[in-house]
Enzyme design. Sequence first.
Site, PDB file in Angstrom:
ATOM      1  N   LYS A 188       2.601  40.310  -2.657  1.00 45.75           N
ATOM      2  CA  LYS A 188       0.967  40.173  -2.920  1.00 45.75           C
ATOM      3  C   LYS A 188       0.394  41.290  -2.908  1.00 45.75           C
ATOM      4  O   LYS A 188       1.297  42.216  -2.200  1.00 45.75           O
ATOM      5  CB  LYS A 188      -0.224  38.412  -1.844  1.00 45.75           C
ATOM      6  CG  LYS A 188       1.116  37.423  -2.600  1.00 45.75           C
ATOM      7  CD  LYS A 188       0.432  36.066  -2.421  1.00 45.75           C
ATOM      8  CE  LYS A 188       0.973  34.967  -2.920  1.00 45.75           C
ATOM      9  NZ  LYS A 188      -0.386  34.760  -4.468  1.00 45.75           N
ATOM     10  N   ASP A 233      -2.527  38.729 -11.477  1.00 40.71           N
ATOM     11  CA  ASP A 233      -3.538  37.885 -11.405  1.00 40.71           C
ATOM     12  C   ASP A 233      -4.711  38.078 -11.554  1.00 40.71           C
ATOM     13  O   ASP A 233      -5.471  38.883 -11.518  1.00 40.71           O
ATOM     14  CB  ASP A 233      -3.801  38.385  -9.738  1.00 40.71           C
ATOM     15  CG  ASP A 233      -4.170  37.179  -8.746  1.00 40.71           C
ATOM     16  OD1 ASP A 233      -4.206  36.183  -8.849  1.00 40.71           O
ATOM     17  OD2 ASP A 233      -4.972  38.021  -8.282  1.00 40.71           O
ATOM     18  N   LYS A 255       0.997  25.112  -3.331  1.00 47.04           N
ATOM     19  CA  LYS A 255      -0.144  24.044  -2.575  1.00 47.04           C
ATOM     20  C   LYS A 255      -0.279  22.800  -2.731  1.00 47.04           C
ATOM     21  O   LYS A 255      -0.723  21.943  -3.895  1.00 47.04           O
ATOM     22  CB  LYS A 255      -1.023  24.396  -3.811  1.00 47.04           C
ATOM     23  CG  LYS A 255      -1.953  25.968  -3.942  1.00 47.04           C
ATOM     24  CD  LYS A 255      -2.855  26.892  -4.457  1.00 47.04           C
ATOM     25  CE  LYS A 255      -3.347  28.171  -4.684  1.00 47.04           C
ATOM     26  NZ  LYS A 255      -4.206  28.687  -5.353  1.00 47.04           N
ATOM     27  N   GLU A 284       2.940  40.588  -7.234  1.00 52.34           N
ATOM     28  CA  GLU A 284       1.918  40.356  -7.878  1.00 52.34           C
ATOM     29  C   GLU A 284       0.949  41.462  -8.099  1.00 52.34           C
ATOM     30  O   GLU A 284       0.693  42.332  -7.368  1.00 52.34           O
ATOM     31  CB  GLU A 284       1.442  39.485  -6.900  1.00 52.34           C
ATOM     32  CG  GLU A 284      -0.622  39.251  -7.642  1.00 52.34           C
ATOM     33  CD  GLU A 284      -1.298  38.123  -6.391  1.00 52.34           C
ATOM     34  OE1 GLU A 284      -0.998  36.761  -6.913  1.00 52.34           O
ATOM     35  OE2 GLU A 284      -2.039  38.846  -5.507  1.00 52.34           O
ATOM     36  N   ARG A 295       0.648  -1.318  -0.008  1.00 45.96           N
ATOM     37  CA  ARG A 295      -0.144   0.158   0.367  1.00 45.96           C
ATOM     38  C   ARG A 295       0.974   1.351   0.180  1.00 45.96           C
ATOM     39  O   ARG A 295       0.388   2.136  -0.950  1.00 45.96           O
ATOM     40  CB  ARG A 295      -1.171   0.267   0.551  1.00 45.96           C
ATOM     41  CG  ARG A 295      -1.955   1.348   1.389  1.00 45.96           C
ATOM     42  CD  ARG A 295      -2.094   1.784   0.010  1.00 45.96           C
ATOM     43  NE  ARG A 295      -2.951   0.664  -0.875  1.00 45.96           N
ATOM     44  CZ  ARG A 295      -3.511   1.048  -1.923  1.00 45.96           C
ATOM     45  NH1 ARG A 295      -2.894   1.715  -2.574  1.00 45.96           N
ATOM     46  NH2 ARG A 295      -4.294  -0.092  -2.919  1.00 45.96           N
TER      47      ARG A 295
END
Length: 292
Positions: A176, A227, A144, A206, A106
């Site tokens: 950001k 963005d 992510k 960004e 597994r």
Amino acid sequence: MTAYFDFSPTFLAELATADVARAFQEDVGAGDLTAGLVDPTLRAHARVLARESAVICGQPWAEAALRQMDPEVDISWLVPEGHRCHVDQVVLEIHGQARALLTAERTALNFLQLLSAVATKTSDYVQAISDVPGSQASIVDTRKTLPGLRLAQKYAVHIGGGLNHRLGLYDAVLIKENHIAAAGGVTAVLHKAALVAPQARFIEIEIETLAQLSEALDAGAGMVLLDNMGLSQLHEAVQLNAGRAILEVSGGVNLSTVCAIAATGVDRISIGTLTKDIKAVDFSMRFATEPL
């Protein structure tokens, strides 16, 4: 920008061994109670079959899982790493201790199904834009990722033909919206970044409007993340940029939109779903105590 992570065989073997050790601690713990039902002297053959077409990825992890349970296991890959298999193709043959193979099954398949899924999805995007006229855009990953498996997933993106973005918050700067607001604007935050993080592999900002893009370029930005811009804005941004900075696109990217985005002339297309929204590839392992 080229890949910068160390994906040498030595590094991958060490990474896979560490990842698999954590996985076995989670799955096996003090011992495999069910495998105890099997004669410890019994040897077995096993075949791993792909139940769907996929780009094979994760061989160092599958091998680490098998060898940690049986150091003398014989492993033969029938589909090389990075190559695509077809439905019901045997991708791996194994000969070793039956108990060890049952315990490792597994964990080995978990790594193989996850990393092959990432490589396959990346390859699908790379192939989708490969014939877009005039485009030299690259498919790029994001942060992510599954906690604890970031390097493994970034390796899978690499195998699928994509590029790797920053590894974490410590190796590069991505400014950001909230950073811009807190630091006093586009120009101020770019100047501050150059002073505070000279060791950064790159500094990227960004932006959400063409006015911000113009300001960023005037402030010397070398990489800009556009963005959630529409196609018309992206075309304008490419013209405004005129090759001064690397332009990256994020937001709203899927297989139905990626070709049109690549056609605008941007340099990079970052896609969180390469590592975030993954459907595992279906593999199965079949055992026999007599030679197959």
